[in-house]
Structures are given as C-alpha cells and as structure tokens.
Scaffold this motif. Structure first.
Motif, mmCIF file in Angstrom:
data_model
loop_
_atom_site.group_PDB
_atom_site.id
_atom_site.type_symbol
_atom_site.label_atom_id
_atom_site.label_comp_id
_atom_site.label_asym_id
_atom_site.label_seq_id
_atom_site.Cartn_x
_atom_site.Cartn_y
_atom_site.Cartn_z
ATOM 1 N N PHE A 1 25.289 -33.529 2.192
ATOM 2 C CA PHE A 1 26.287 -33.452 3.267
ATOM 3 C C PHE A 1 27.703 -33.595 2.738
ATOM 4 C CE2 PHE A 1 24.515 -37.817 3.262
ATOM 5 C CZ PHE A 1 25.651 -38.583 3.102
ATOM 6 N N ARG B 1 28.747 -31.047 16.130
ATOM 7 C CA ARG B 1 28.648 -29.590 16.038
ATOM 8 C C ARG B 1 30.047 -28.964 15.943
ATOM 9 N NH1 ARG B 1 29.441 -25.329 18.346
ATOM 10 N NH2 ARG B 1 30.372 -26.335 20.167
ATOM 11 N N ASP C 1 27.951 -32.959 9.049
ATOM 12 C CA ASP C 1 26.547 -32.767 8.686
ATOM 13 C C ASP C 1 25.861 -34.076 8.351
ATOM 14 O OD1 ASP C 1 28.093 -33.020 6.466
ATOM 15 O OD2 ASP C 1 27.450 -31.174 5.485
ATOM 16 N N GLY D 1 19.988 -30.969 12.492
ATOM 17 C CA GLY D 1 20.362 -30.700 11.100
ATOM 18 C C GLY D 1 21.421 -31.654 10.569
ATOM 19 N N ILE D 2 21.503 -32.833 11.186
ATOM 20 C CA ILE D 2 22.489 -33.829 10.752
ATOM 21 C C ILE D 2 21.760 -34.965 10.035
ATOM 22 C CG2 ILE D 2 24.176 -35.524 11.585
ATOM 23 C CD1 ILE D 2 24.480 -33.600 14.065
#
Ligand code: ADP
Ligand code: ADP
Ligand code: MG
Length: 652
Positions: A4, A73, A78, A101-102
């Motif tokens: 990330f 978002r 992330d 997806g985080i």
C-alpha cells in the motif's frame, strides 16, 4: 512490492495524530477522516488529505462504515489504520475493508471475532491452556444466573461480553445486589454496544491489571514486548499506566509473555495486540480479555523497548517479517504515562467541554525523557461527543522513581487553560504513598472517591495566589509607578465562588496587600507574556499565567485558578456595554488591528497594549462594526480610557 501507499486513519484526537506522524515519517501518503465537530482539530491538518465523514455523533461519522469506505475510495487510500475504540475491534469492518481491497492495519477479521467477545475469548484461552478467572457465560435466565452466581462466588463482576472502555461492568458484592447489577450492566451494554449479552466473573479483590503487549507477523513469528501495569484505574478505566510492572519479576514476565504469545497464536493473530491479565495477591494471573488493536498506553512500551509500535504495525501489514526475535527485545528503565482528561476530579470527574485557550507543551518537551501525545492545541474545542481524554504525558527514567518525578514535573510544566482537567489529581496520585510504594489495586481510586479522600477535595487558592492574581490585574501599571509614585487602591477578586477584597498599595515593584487580617507583600521581578517572576517570603518563583478577557488565570501546583475582577471600574464600564472598547490597563498602544467600518467577530483582536514588556490583546466581545477609533498606535493610554466604539452590524 509495497502492498500500500496511502494510509487512511479512521480515528480522531491524539491517536490519529500519533499514527499520522509515523505514517508520514515512513513516507506514506496520509488521509484523515473527520466529523463536523472536528473540522479544526489538529489531526485533520496533519494529514495530506482530509475528508468529512458526517455529523458529530460517532454513529454518523467515526462509526459510519459506508462514509469511511467512501472516503478511502475517493482519495485512493489502499490501507486503513483504525486507532483504538470506534471501529478498531469490529470484525465486520475489517472484513469490509478487505473486500474493498483496502489493507486493514490490524489482525485478520477472524482473530478479531475470536477475541472481540469476552466470553468467546475466555473459552479459546482455556483451550489454549491460559488460566482464566472463574466465571459463567452462556444463555441463562435471571434465576439461573443467580444460581450460577453462587457457584462463581461473591464479590463478582457482571460484564458485557461485547464491552470495552470499562463500560457495561458492574460489581455485585452479594446476592442482594445481583439483580440491580445485571439490570444496569445490560442497559449500559445495550446502549453502548448494541448487545446486552452478559457474563459473570469472580471479582479478584486487590488485584492488579497487568497486560502483555504481543506482536505477530504473517509468517508465524510472534513476540511479547514485556508488560504494562495499568492498575491505577477509576471505574475500570485506566488513569496511569507504567512499564515494567513494579510487581513482575523476570521469571513471571517470561511466563506471562509466553502465555500471551500462545493465546495470540491460538487465534491466528497478526499485528499488535494486548492480552490483559488480572494478577491476584499471590501473583497468580488470569486472562481477562484481548484487545485486538493498538492500546492507548502503548507509549510506555515504546519508551522501554525503543520500538515504534505503529511502524511495526505498518511493516507487518505490508507483509514483512518482524525485524527482530524475542531474544533481541531489551528493556531499558521505566516509563509512566498519565492520561490527561478534560474532567473535574473535584466534581465527580464530570467531563468538561469548551475551548482550549492555551496548552504550552514546549517547556515540558525540553526534557528529552518527556513525550506528549496530544490531540489538541490552543483554540481546539472539546465537545461532548467523544472521550474526554485530550492528551497523554509520558516520562521515561532510569528507575520508577525517576520516571514518576519527571512525569510530575512535566505535568506541572504544561498547564491546560480553558477547561478543568485532572492534572492536579494526576500529580497528587503520582506522589501518593500508595503509588510511590507501588501498592495499588484496581479498585483503590474508587475507594478514594467513595471515602472523599483529601486527594479528591477541591483546592482553593492560597494567599500567595490571591496576591499574584492582584499583581497581574494591576501589574501593568508598573511603568508609571517606577518613578517613585505610590498608589493605593482596593481590588475585588473572585475565584471558585470565593470573593476577596484586597487593599493594595504599590510602590514600584513592591506590592503590599491587606487580605483579611493578613498583611502580605510580594516583589515583582519580571513580567513577560505568560510568565511572572516574583519574590514572596524570601523565595523567588515564576508562575505561568494567562489573561483572558476580564480573567486572570494562574497555573499553580497543577491547578489553573481562574480569577475575575467583579467590580473594577473599567470592567464594570465595559461589562455594561460591549460596544465600548476600553483599555483594561495603562500602557502603550502598540497596534490597532482594525479600521473604521471593519466588521469584527467576537474574539477578534482589535488592538494590542504593551505594558511592562507584556502584551495584552484587546478583543471584541461581540460581533459588530467598528464605528470610531479614538487612539492610534504609538499613543499612551490610561486604564479605563476608551479606545474605540463599535456598533451593531446592520443585517444585510
Ligand atoms: P485501553 O485498554 O487501550 O486503555 P480502553 O478499553 O480504555 O483501551 O479503550 C480505549 C478507548 O476506546 C477509550 O477511549 C474508550 O472509551 C474507547 N472504547 C473502547 N472500547 C470501545 C467500544 N467498544 N466502543 C466504543 N469505544 C470504545
Ligand atoms: P474492558 O473491555 O472494559 O476493558 P475488562 O474486562 O478489561 O473490560 O475490565 C476492565 C477493568 O476492570 C480491568 O482493567 C480490571 O482492572 C478490572 N477487572 C476486570 N475483571 C476483573 C476481575 N475479574 N476482578 C477484578 N478486576 C477486574
Ligand atoms: Mg480491558
């Protein structure tokens, strides 16, 4: 390949500041989310980007999963750090992050689920061979619970299985108290956690709260980072925490540490977690709960291990292996943390709300062994919506005594003006024989409250304080008095509901006052903004102070005493009509900040007067328009003299 790049911090206050600092330091992009009540909070400005996620009540903002995920978002975050409290121990939320997806900076959702419920966690611990407090959990009617309670034995605790932050817990000393304890624990749990499920647990009398910090990575490595002792509690909420614990020996540390690591591995734990234990008088320990997040008191562990736990959390979340093994963990010295709350210890610890006027931390921070994790600054608002903890003051020392002394000194050095705080209570507690000897137990402070211990009785200003307040109120006139002229006047001051009439006579730096039947005198040595140096009864001292409108606030012995001058001529005049702007003291007008026709807001600085090298800002007391200005910058003005005239702003 980093997993990330941009970290969103889903929390507020001091912990948001704390996490953002390390994240920035590690080079990540950062995002803050904030409620409408926190628009101007320091943590918002610390992040690269910030998104408002809703109204002040937590349910609409910091617990608003949809709004937080939308903020992630929108900003392209992330990864997400949940801090403590709020959504940090919410398995569903951790799962939602993963689905979006985080990267959730915390343990896997399953581990949170296994440990999030106190009853379920105890079950898992028993299976892993970790001792637990005898108790009862499971579905039961009130009658059955009464029977189970006899088996568990009194005194006992009724606990909400979903509980946290000391809420949803009640003591029942005997069978007669059980129904009421069950009833009120259930009601509180239902409203705080939306889940009224209860369990029973034997109350360990005179127990100590000792907790083990654990860390696990995604590769099966797990370590313990010694213990913290959080026995100083009020209503089962921590007040002062320290590491290491004064009662833990190296052998016990290793034993508890291994048990905690076993507990973590048993649920597939990853990241930072804390296994809370209660230690009885025989030094037998029992599992209480596991907090699957960063703990409020993590700084004391950082100070004795030299590690940055947030950095480790981010490394582990990135998928890296723990950069050290158990044997590499070395402890150095002792650390103590005090939780600074906006509350009034002398009025039942009532939470306080309002503006922070001043919170000078610089002086305390000149000592390298002091750390202050704060979520506030001058101008910040403390609102009723969130926890009343505003900052943590932490000291490190070679020994426990040294750490405690340094912590007291640091607390004295950073008075918080504007709200009542527990600063003096913290200092008194740190200096109490019980704390000094390390002889605490979890219910001691509650006993103090019940018996109205002297520590919990409000302090009134002493003669010296009245004299100092009088000096600040009249202080600025010193320049004119230097020429040898003597002035005498009467001054009324009130503080904490007490009004005193002081007969003052001033001769240069010398101030004499008749206070009741006492004749007092004080020599002013220097007056700087916020610091007055003086001599009283042969001793020189400095006092930190603040002038706020008609008030003089003095920071003495950890208290901030607020003095007001109810009857002084100039304040009386200005009190009558806020549109009349007068000089509260004699001096030179060094700046006029407004022009005729300007619209001003309440609190805006209109002019600045300098007297005795001290600057006094004259502020608007109402929203208005400047209609005339009597004096311009550079002129000398007398106390009570009119500076400008305001008029009500016409509605547009
Ligand atoms: P620690 O053990 O780290 O001191 P606490 O249990 O005292 O943690 O809680 C830390 C903070 O989180 C406190 O501000 C507390 O009010 C809040 N908190 C803890 N659990 C919850 C919860 N389930 N819901 C809301 N707030 C919580
Ligand atoms: P929370 O989730 O609110 O932190 P805990 O189970 O950790 O709830 O209990 C809060 C505090 O209450 C503990 O820190 C401990 O001091 C005290 N406590 C909890 N259980 C017991 C017990 N069985 N006997 C004595 N004290 C206890
Ligand atoms: Mg706890």
């Amino acid at each position: 390949m980093p997993r990330f790049n941009k970290l969103l911090v889903a929390n507020r206050g001091e912990i948001a500041c704390r996490v953002l600092r390390t994240a920035r330091d590690m080079g990540y992009q950062t995002v803050a989310v904030f409620s409408e009540a926190d628009r101007a909070a320091p943590f918002v400005a610390l992040a690269d980007e910030a998104v408002c996620i809703g109204a002040a009540p937590p349910a609409q903002s910091y617990l608003n999963v949809a709004a937080i995920l939308e903020a992630a978002r929108k900003t392209g975050a992330d990864a997400l750090h949940p801090g403590y409290g709020f959504l940090s121990e919410n398995a569903e939320f951790a799962r939602s992050c993963a689905e979006a997806g985080i990267v959730f900076v915390g343990p896997p959702a399953d581990a949170i689920f296994a440990m999030g419920d106190k009853a379920r966690a105890k079950q898992r611990m028993r299976e892993a061979g970790v001792p637990t407090v005898p108790g009862f959990w499971g579905e039961a009617s009130l009658e059955q619970l009464a029977v189970e309670a006899e088996r568990v034995g009194y005194p006992l605790l009724v606990k909400a299985t979903a509980g946290g932050g000391g809420r949803g817990i009640r003591v029942a000393e005997n069978a007669a108290q059980l129904p009421q304890a069950l009833h009120s624990a259930r009601a509180e749990a239902q409203s705080a956690f939306g889940d009224g499920t209860l369990m029973l647990e034997r109350f360990i009398t005179r127990g100590r709260h000792v907790e083990i910090q654990v860390f696990a990575d995604q590769h099966g490595n797990a370590v313990y980072l010694a213990e913290r002792d959080c026995t100083a509690q009020r209503r089962r909420q921590k007040v002062i925490e320290e590491a290491p614990s004064p009662i833990v020996t190296p052998a016990l540390r290793e034993q508890m540490g291994r048990a905690a690591v076993t507990a973590a591995l048993a649920v597939g734990y990853q990241g930072a977690g804390t296994v809370e234990l209660i230690v009885d008088q025989k030094l037998d320990y029992y599992f209480l709960e596991m907090n699957t997040r960063l703990q409020v008191e993590h700084p004391v562990t950082e100070l004795i291990t030299g590690l940055d736990l947030v950095r480790l959390q981010l490394l582990v979340a990135e998928g890296q292996a723990l950069p050290f093994a158990q044997d590499d963990v070395k402890l150095s010295g002792h650390a103590i943390e005090a939780r600074l709350y906006a509350e009034d210890p002398y009025a039942g610890f009532a939470p306080q709300t309002g503006s922070i006027l001043r919170f000078p931390v610089e002086r305390a921070l000149t000592q390298p062994a002091i750390r202050i994790d704060s979520g506030i600054e001058a101008g910040s608002q403390v609102t009723p919506y969130y926890d009343a903890m505003v900052a943590k003051v932490i000291a490190h020392g070679a020994t426990r005594d040294e750490a405690a002394r340094r912590l007291c000194r640091a607390l004295l050095d950073c008075p918080l003006y504007g709200l009542r705080t527990n600063t003096a209570f913290l200092i008194d507690l740190l200096r109490s024989p019980e704390f000094v000897r390390g002889e605490l137990y979890t219910s001691l402070l509650d006993e103090w409250v019940a018996e109205k211990h002297p520590l919990l009785q409000a302090k009134l200003p002493d003669d010296e304080a009245w004299l100092l307040a009088a000096a600040v109120v009249s202080g600025a006139g010193l320049t004119t008095l230097r020429s040898g002229s003597v002035s005498s006047f009467e001054l009324s001051l009130s503080c904490q509901g007490v009004t005193q009439r002081l007969q003052i006579s001033r001769d240069g730096q010398l101030l004499h006052a008749q206070l009741g039947s006492n004749n007092l005198s004080l020599t002013l040595l220097s007056v700087r903004e916020h610091t007055l140096r003086y001599q009283y009864e042969g001793i020189q001292r400095s006092v930190d102070y603040l002038r706020h409108g008609a008030q003089v606030q003095l920071a003495l012995h950890g208290h901030v005493f607020v003095f007001e001058e109810p009857s002084a001529l100039q304040t009386e005049r200005t009190l009558v009509d806020p549109r009349l702007v007068v000089a509260p003291l004699a001096g030179s007008l060094i700046s006029v900040r407004v022009a005729v026709g300007d619209q001003v807001k309440q609190g805006d600085v209109l002019a600045v007067i300098e007297a005795m090298k001290m600057e006094t800002r004259i502020m608007a007391r109402i929203d208005a328009t400047v209609s005339s200005i009597v004096h311009s910058a550079g002129e000398q003005v007398e106390a009570g003299e009119q500076l400008m005239q305001l008029r009500d702003t016409e509605p547009t």
